[in-house]
Design an enzyme around this catalytic site. Structure first.
Site, short mmCIF file in Angstrom:
data_model
loop_
_atom_site.label_atom_id
_atom_site.label_comp_id
_atom_site.label_asym_id
_atom_site.label_seq_id
_atom_site.Cartn_x
_atom_site.Cartn_y
_atom_site.Cartn_z
N HIS A 194 0.79 -1.23 0.00
CA HIS A 194 0.00 0.00 0.00
C HIS A 194 0.82 1.28 0.00
CE1 HIS A 194 1.08 -0.34 4.22
NE2 HIS A 194 0.71 0.91 4.39
N1 UDP Z 1 -3.92 -5.37 9.04
C1 UDP Z 1 -5.21 -5.85 9.21
N2 UDP Z 1 -5.89 -6.29 8.12
C2 UDP Z 1 -5.35 -6.29 6.87
C3 UDP Z 1 -4.03 -5.81 6.70
C4 UDP Z 1 -3.35 -5.35 7.80
O1 UDP Z 1 -5.73 -5.88 10.33
O2 UDP Z 1 -6.02 -6.72 5.93
C5 UDP Z 1 -3.19 -4.87 10.21
C6 UDP Z 1 -1.86 -5.51 10.46
O3 UDP Z 1 -1.98 -6.65 11.29
C7 UDP Z 1 -1.07 -4.39 11.12
C8 UDP Z 1 -1.64 -3.14 10.50
O4 UDP Z 1 -2.92 -3.49 9.99
O5 UDP Z 1 -1.30 -4.38 12.51
C9 UDP Z 1 -0.76 -2.61 9.41
O6 UDP Z 1 -1.34 -1.55 8.82
P1 UDP Z 1 -0.69 -0.84 7.56
O7 UDP Z 1 0.11 -1.82 6.79
O8 UDP Z 1 -1.79 -0.13 6.87
O9 UDP Z 1 0.20 0.30 8.20
P2 UDP Z 1 1.76 0.52 8.41
O10 UDP Z 1 2.18 -0.44 9.45
O11 UDP Z 1 2.44 0.33 7.10
O12 UDP Z 1 1.84 1.94 8.89
#
Ligand code: UDP
Length: 356
Positions: A194
């Site tokens: 993403h």
């Molecule tokens: N996550 C979720 N469902 C999904 C994909 C990710 O619950 O379909 C959770 C994942 O376990 C983690 C978080 O969302 O805790 C990650 O979010 P994201 O990748 O959007 O954010 P980043 O960590 O890159 O800031």
């Protein structure tokens, strides 16, 4: 009780703050403000429900848009909340556009700003998150870091060590507080993708899809691809199709997704939080990027950076699958209690002293 504001920007903020909010609620009159940057049920409300976080007191409804319009809209709406509520301090987590808007509005009103997840650096200036985190750390009156090396990054940038604390990583408490629900007997790989650099740069999105297609040809193992709304839009814009073996699925709830991470033979991701969760479970994981701010996990050998060359991505995958990963143990414990204690202690000291 002193009034404070805790800010929620996007999905991972609800997740990481879920235990911390429950502790803060016991000691402060805690006003929760949700930016509304993530507004679909399965990107927002489901996390409040599954992690038992009470509903936010304000939703700023900023939705999506260009970075400038998101941050500007958030600042205008959040300033109204801050003036109305007059908190003694504001808690912001992470590096998303909402976090930046929250931090700017708070700092401009000279309200003490606490930044959780401070000091991470990818050294990749293309990433919007890198710009956001550097600005927020420098605005913050208190920088709460997960690891000692994050504090060292801040000190190298000239931030006074007295404005930095190291507490461990709250994600470990969250993972241990819930029961993952997903189960599947057949082997599968799991993908999340993403980040702006993978979606908005057409060539990079093409490389990610080509790599996944070749991986399926080689391994014949189903690849589940979590399709975020933005990824869906960019696929349509560029006219890209998923190669054979790549199964797009909608964003999952936290309990379902954690279960997938636990059961997957391999996770391929550009997310920051997903790599940490895989390291906690001991699931082989590849960061589909050219740089990372989670350098600790690379150094421990539990995560690998793929780079953006398709052959190199395939080689990295073979290497990651070739050895057993030990779950990491360096994230600490009682993190939300530590954060809460630090905030209680220091809230007595906040004054009009402007010296840094
Ligand atoms: N996550 C979720 N469902 C999904 C994909 C990710 O619950 O379909 C959770 C994942 O376990 C983690 C978080 O969302 O805790 C990650 O979010 P994201 O990748 O959007 O954010 P980043 O960590 O890159 O800031």
């Amino acid at each position: 009780m002193k009034k404070i504001v805790t800010c929620i920007g996007i999905r991972p903020d609800i997740i990481r703050l879920s235990q911390i909010i429950k502790k803060l609620d016991k000691h402060f009159n805690n006003i929760i403000v949700d930016s509304g940057q993530h507004y679909d049920y399965n990107l927002n409300k489901i996390f409040y429900e599954q992690l038992d976080v009470r509903p936010s007191d304000f939703n700023l409804d900023i939705k999506s848009g260009t970075h400038a319009s998101q941050v500007a809209k958030l600042m205008i709406e959040f300033e109204k909340v801050l003036i109305k509520e007059a908190p003694v301090f504001v808690v912001v987590l992470g590096d998303n556009n909402s976090s930046l808007g929250f931090a700017l509005a708070t700092s401009k009103l000279n309200i003490p700003l606490i930044h959780i997840e401070a000091g991470m650096r990818s050294k990749n200036w293309i990433m919007p998150e890198e710009k956001n985190r550097i600005v927020i750390d420098h605005l913050a009156d208190m920088n709460i870091c997960y690891l000692p090396e994050h504090k060292e990054n801040l000190i190298r940038e000239g931030i006074n060590p007295r404005r930095c604390w190291v507490v461990g990583n709250p994600i470990i408490e969250v993972v241990h507080a819930v029961q993952p629900t997903f189960h599947q007997d057949d082997a599968f790989y799991l993908v999340t993708c993403h980040r702006a650099e993978n979606l908005e740069i057409k060539e990079n999105l093409n490389k990610v899809l080509t790599f996944l297609g070749k991986l399926y040809q080689k391994k014949n193992i189903e690849i589940k691809f979590i399709l975020m709304p933005k990824a869906k839009n960019m696929m349509e814009k560029y006219g890209f199709e998923f190669p054979e073996g790549i199964i797009p699925i909608p964003p999952q709830g936290f309990l379902e997704f954690l279960g997938m991470e636990k059961e997957a033979k391999l996770v391929l991701t550009d997310s920051g939080t997903v790599v940490e969760e895989c390291a906690i479970f001991g699931t082989p994981c590849i960061t589909i990027r050219e740089s990372t701010e989670r350098i600790d996990l690379i150094e421990l050998g539990v995560n690998s950076l793929s780079g953006m060359d398709v052959d190199q991505m395939l080689d990295t995958t073979e290497m990651a699958l070739s050895h057993k990963i030990e779950p990491v143990t360096h994230y600490g414990n009682n993190i939300s209690d530590k954060i809460c204690n630090i905030l209680i202690g220091n809230s007595l000291n906040f004054s009009k002293n402007s010296s840094r």
